[in-house]
Design a protein around this motif. Structure first.
Motif, PDB file in Angstrom:
ATOM      1  N   GLY A  47       0.818  -1.219   0.000  1.00 33.27           N
ATOM      2  CA  GLY A  47       0.000   0.000   0.000  1.00 33.27           C
ATOM      3  C   GLY A  47       0.842   1.256   0.000  1.00 33.27           C
ATOM      4  O   GLY A  47       0.486   2.253  -0.640  1.00 33.27           O
ATOM      5  N   SER A  48       1.997   1.204   0.687  1.00 35.41           N
ATOM      6  CA  SER A  48       2.901   2.372   0.683  1.00 35.41           C
ATOM      7  C   SER A  48       3.480   2.609  -0.709  1.00 35.41           C
ATOM      8  O   SER A  48       3.679   3.737  -1.127  1.00 35.41           O
ATOM      9  CB  SER A  48       4.028   2.158   1.683  1.00 35.41           C
ATOM     10  N   ILE A  49       3.723   1.512  -1.431  1.00 34.22           N
ATOM     11  CA  ILE A  49       4.235   1.639  -2.806  1.00 34.22           C
ATOM     12  C   ILE A  49       3.125   2.229  -3.685  1.00 34.22           C
ATOM     13  O   ILE A  49       3.356   3.132  -4.484  1.00 34.22           O
ATOM     14  CB  ILE A  49       4.719   0.281  -3.349  1.00 34.22           C
ATOM     15  N   LEU A  50       1.890   1.719  -3.490  1.00 33.25           N
ATOM     16  CA  LEU A  50       0.727   2.261  -4.216  1.00 33.25           C
ATOM     17  C   LEU A  50       0.615   3.754  -3.952  1.00 33.25           C
ATOM     18  O   LEU A  50       0.473   4.551  -4.888  1.00 33.25           O
ATOM     19  CB  LEU A  50      -0.552   1.535  -3.770  1.00 33.25           C
ATOM     20  N   ASP A  51       0.737   4.151  -2.685  1.00 38.85           N
ATOM     21  CA  ASP A  51       0.666   5.574  -2.323  1.00 38.85           C
ATOM     22  C   ASP A  51       1.700   6.384  -3.090  1.00 38.85           C
ATOM     23  O   ASP A  51       1.402   7.456  -3.627  1.00 38.85           O
ATOM     24  CB  ASP A  51       0.924   5.770  -0.816  1.00 38.85           C
ATOM     25  N   TYR A  71     -10.476  -1.196   0.445  1.00 37.92           N
ATOM     26  CA  TYR A  71      -9.243  -0.794   1.141  1.00 37.92           C
ATOM     27  C   TYR A  71      -8.340   0.032   0.212  1.00 37.92           C
ATOM     28  O   TYR A  71      -7.963   1.154   0.562  1.00 37.92           O
ATOM     29  CB  TYR A  71      -8.514  -2.035   1.643  1.00 37.92           C
ATOM     30  N   SER A  72      -8.049  -0.488  -0.982  1.00 39.93           N
ATOM     31  CA  SER A  72      -7.154   0.259  -1.879  1.00 39.93           C
ATOM     32  C   SER A  72      -7.878   1.451  -2.508  1.00 39.93           C
ATOM     33  O   SER A  72      -7.239   2.452  -2.835  1.00 39.93           O
ATOM     34  CB  SER A  72      -6.565  -0.651  -2.953  1.00 39.93           C
ATOM     35  N   THR A  73      -9.188   1.368  -2.615  1.00 43.83           N
ATOM     36  CA  THR A  73      -9.976   2.497  -3.102  1.00 43.83           C
ATOM     37  C   THR A  73      -9.774   3.696  -2.166  1.00 43.83           C
ATOM     38  O   THR A  73      -9.536   4.814  -2.609  1.00 43.83           O
ATOM     39  CB  THR A  73     -11.475   2.147  -3.151  1.00 43.83           C
ATOM     40  N   VAL A  74      -9.840   3.435  -0.853  1.00 45.91           N
ATOM     41  CA  VAL A  74      -9.637   4.483   0.156  1.00 45.91           C
ATOM     42  C   VAL A  74      -8.195   4.987   0.111  1.00 45.91           C
ATOM     43  O   VAL A  74      -7.941   6.194   0.158  1.00 45.91           O
ATOM     44  CB  VAL A  74     -10.003   3.972   1.571  1.00 45.91           C
ATOM     45  N   ARG A  75      -7.235   4.060  -0.034  1.00 53.88           N
ATOM     46  CA  ARG A  75      -5.818   4.465  -0.115  1.00 53.88           C
ATOM     47  C   ARG A  75      -5.596   5.421  -1.281  1.00 53.88           C
ATOM     48  O   ARG A  75      -4.941   6.446  -1.141  1.00 53.88           O
ATOM     49  CB  ARG A  75      -4.888   3.256  -0.272  1.00 53.88           C
ATOM     50  N   ILE A  76      -6.212   5.105  -2.422  1.00 58.38           N
ATOM     51  CA  ILE A  76      -6.022   5.942  -3.619  1.00 58.38           C
ATOM     52  C   ILE A  76      -6.777   7.263  -3.454  1.00 58.38           C
ATOM     53  O   ILE A  76      -6.197   8.340  -3.602  1.00 58.38           O
ATOM     54  CB  ILE A  76      -6.506   5.196  -4.883  1.00 58.38           C
ATOM     55  N   ALA A  77      -8.077   7.167  -3.110  1.00 55.58           N
ATOM     56  CA  ALA A  77      -8.929   8.368  -3.062  1.00 55.58           C
ATOM     57  C   ALA A  77      -8.419   9.401  -2.061  1.00 55.58           C
ATOM     58  O   ALA A  77      -8.519  10.606  -2.308  1.00 55.58           O
ATOM     59  CB  ALA A  77     -10.366   7.961  -2.736  1.00 55.58           C
ATOM     60  N   ARG A  78      -7.827   8.954  -0.965  1.00 56.06           N
ATOM     61  CA  ARG A  78      -7.375   9.905   0.071  1.00 56.06           C
ATOM     62  C   ARG A  78      -6.230  10.774  -0.433  1.00 56.06           C
ATOM     63  O   ARG A  78      -5.947  11.828   0.141  1.00 56.06           O
ATOM     64  CB  ARG A  78      -6.997   9.180   1.362  1.00 56.06           C
ATOM     65  N   LEU A  79      -5.564  10.345  -1.515  1.00 56.19           N
ATOM     66  CA  LEU A  79      -4.423  11.103  -2.043  1.00 56.19           C
ATOM     67  C   LEU A  79      -4.802  11.960  -3.253  1.00 56.19           C
ATOM     68  O   LEU A  79      -3.955  12.654  -3.805  1.00 56.19           O
ATOM     69  CB  LEU A  79      -3.296  10.144  -2.427  1.00 56.19           C
ATOM     70  N   LEU A  80      -6.073  11.883  -3.677  1.00 54.90           N
ATOM     71  CA  LEU A  80      -6.474  12.608  -4.881  1.00 54.90           C
ATOM     72  C   LEU A  80      -6.817  14.058  -4.571  1.00 54.90           C
ATOM     73  O   LEU A  80      -7.476  14.346  -3.571  1.00 54.90           O
ATOM     74  CB  LEU A  80      -7.680  11.922  -5.543  1.00 54.90           C
ATOM     75  N   PRO A  81      -6.411  14.990  -5.446  1.00 51.73           N
ATOM     76  CA  PRO A  81      -6.764  16.398  -5.267  1.00 51.73           C
ATOM     77  C   PRO A  81      -8.237  16.617  -5.605  1.00 51.73           C
ATOM     78  O   PRO A  81      -8.865  15.745  -6.225  1.00 51.73           O
ATOM     79  CB  PRO A  81      -5.856  17.119  -6.270  1.00 51.73           C
ATOM     80  N   PRO A  82      -8.810  17.764  -5.199  1.00 50.75           N
ATOM     81  CA  PRO A  82     -10.208  18.050  -5.528  1.00 50.75           C
ATOM     82  C   PRO A  82     -10.436  17.944  -7.043  1.00 50.75           C
ATOM     83  O   PRO A  82      -9.575  18.344  -7.819  1.00 50.75           O
ATOM     84  CB  PRO A  82     -10.401  19.498  -5.062  1.00 50.75           C
ATOM     85  N   GLY A  83     -11.543  17.350  -7.440  1.00 49.16           N
ATOM     86  CA  GLY A  83     -11.860  17.241  -8.864  1.00 49.16           C
ATOM     87  C   GLY A  83     -11.382  15.935  -9.472  1.00 49.16           C
ATOM     88  O   GLY A  83     -11.834  15.542 -10.540  1.00 49.16           O
ATOM     89  N   ALA A  84     -10.461  15.247  -8.788  1.00 51.75           N
ATOM     90  CA  ALA A  84      -9.991  13.964  -9.295  1.00 51.75           C
ATOM     91  C   ALA A  84     -10.867  12.859  -8.724  1.00 51.75           C
ATOM     92  O   ALA A  84     -11.490  13.033  -7.673  1.00 51.75           O
ATOM     93  CB  ALA A  84      -8.535  13.749  -8.878  1.00 51.75           C
ATOM     94  N   CYS A  85     -10.963  11.728  -9.412  1.00 51.43           N
ATOM     95  CA  CYS A  85     -11.796  10.639  -8.893  1.00 51.43           C
ATOM     96  C   CYS A  85     -11.293   9.273  -9.329  1.00 51.43           C
ATOM     97  O   CYS A  85     -10.537   9.151 -10.301  1.00 51.43           O
ATOM     98  CB  CYS A  85     -13.258  10.815  -9.312  1.00 51.43           C
ATOM     99  N   VAL A  86     -11.713   8.273  -8.556  1.00 51.53           N
ATOM    100  CA  VAL A  86     -11.380   6.889  -8.891  1.00 51.53           C
ATOM    101  C   VAL A  86     -12.675   6.146  -9.221  1.00 51.53           C
ATOM    102  O   VAL A  86     -13.632   6.199  -8.443  1.00 51.53           O
ATOM    103  CB  VAL A  86     -10.576   6.168  -7.779  1.00 51.53           C
TER     104      VAL A  86
END
Ligand SMILES: Cc1ncnc2c1ncn2[C@@H]1O[C@H](/C=C/CNC(=O)c2cc(-c3ccc(F)cc3)cc(O)c2O)[C@@H](O)[C@H]1O
Ligand SMILES: [Mg+2]
Length: 215
Positions: A47-51, A71-86
């Motif tokens: 997950g740290s590598i994914l981050d 789990y990985s959806t949350v890992r990805i989404a928490r790092l996205l800037p406003p306007g970005a989406c998964v």
């Protein structure tokens, strides 16, 4: 047992994590899966590598294949800037229902589009239905034998363009040999293997990052 593993994972989140705090959701799932019951989340080490890959790409549109509990959806989404989406695809309705609640608990529902259905059925509709031009990042973590056919389908649908990054989980364990051979031998991809461990274990596993170079 009466409850399913995903239901027990959701319970752990509801017991231990703080609503609106994605990191506490991640920590609660990792703790549960390390100390109570193993589950096939990408986990903390990979997950740290994914981050780091998400931060490096800073994608506007992300596709995740295989939501499971989110789990990985949350890992990805928490790092996205406003306007970005998964956009995350999940064909098991029970898993999708759990994932929706995990994503909601993390407070990231505005950055996530969970689509219930099979990747092969939905990929051809991505442009028309979601107005996606091309994906900046694709995280592959669904059935391992679907990695290669879905990658080829994404190419055919013009959803992979110059600079698109593919990040694949489990390329060693359980393994995705045909996918690895394809991205490592194709002149159209620049691939790199991030050696790591199978989630919550000492077994080897890793992530393969493949950048599309264009036609
Ligand atoms: C075509 C299609 N469309 C939509 N959703 C799809 C879909 N194909 C599958 N899904 C969904 O995605 C998840 C499936 C994930 C499959 N992942 C693994 O099998 C996996 C296994 C291990 C593992 C390693 C060592 C062991 F001893 C045992 C298991 C580790 C992992 O990290 C895995 O990811 C699951 O939620 C499934 O419903
Ligand atoms: Mg996996």
């Amino acid at each position: 047992t009466r409850t399913s593993r995903p239901q027990r994972i959701l319970k752990a989140v509801q017991r231990k994590a703080t609503v609106g705090d994605p990191q506490s959701v991640i920590t609660a799932i990792d703790h549960f899966c390390r100390h109570r019951e193993w589950a096939m989340n990408v986990g903390d080490e990979k997950g740290s590598i994914l981050d780091s890959v998400v931060s490096e790409v800073s994608p506007v549109t992300v596709l995740e294949l295989g939501t499971y509990c989110g789990y990985s959806t949350v890992r990805i989404a928490r790092l996205l800037p406003p306007g970005a989406c998964v956009i995350t695809l999940e064909f098991n309705p029970d898993y999708a229902a759990i994932a929706r609640q995990v994503i909601k608990w993390s407070g990231l529902e505005d950055k996530v589009q969970l689509v219930e259905g099979a990747s092969g059925d939905w990929i051809p509709w991505m442009k028309e239905h979601f107005g996606v031009q091309a994906f900046d990042l694709v995280f592959l973590d669904h059935w391992k034998e679907r990695y290669l056919p879905d990658t080829k389908l994404l190419e055919e649908c013009g959803l992979i363009q110059k600079g698109t990054v593919l990040l694949a989980d489990n390329v060693i364990c359980p393994g995705t040999p045909d996918y690895l051979e394809y991205v490592r031998n194709s002149p159209r991809y620049n691939s790199h293997y991030y050696r790591s461990h199978l989630e919550y274990t000492k077994a080897e596993d890793g992530l393969e990052k493949s950048v599309f170079l264009g036609y």
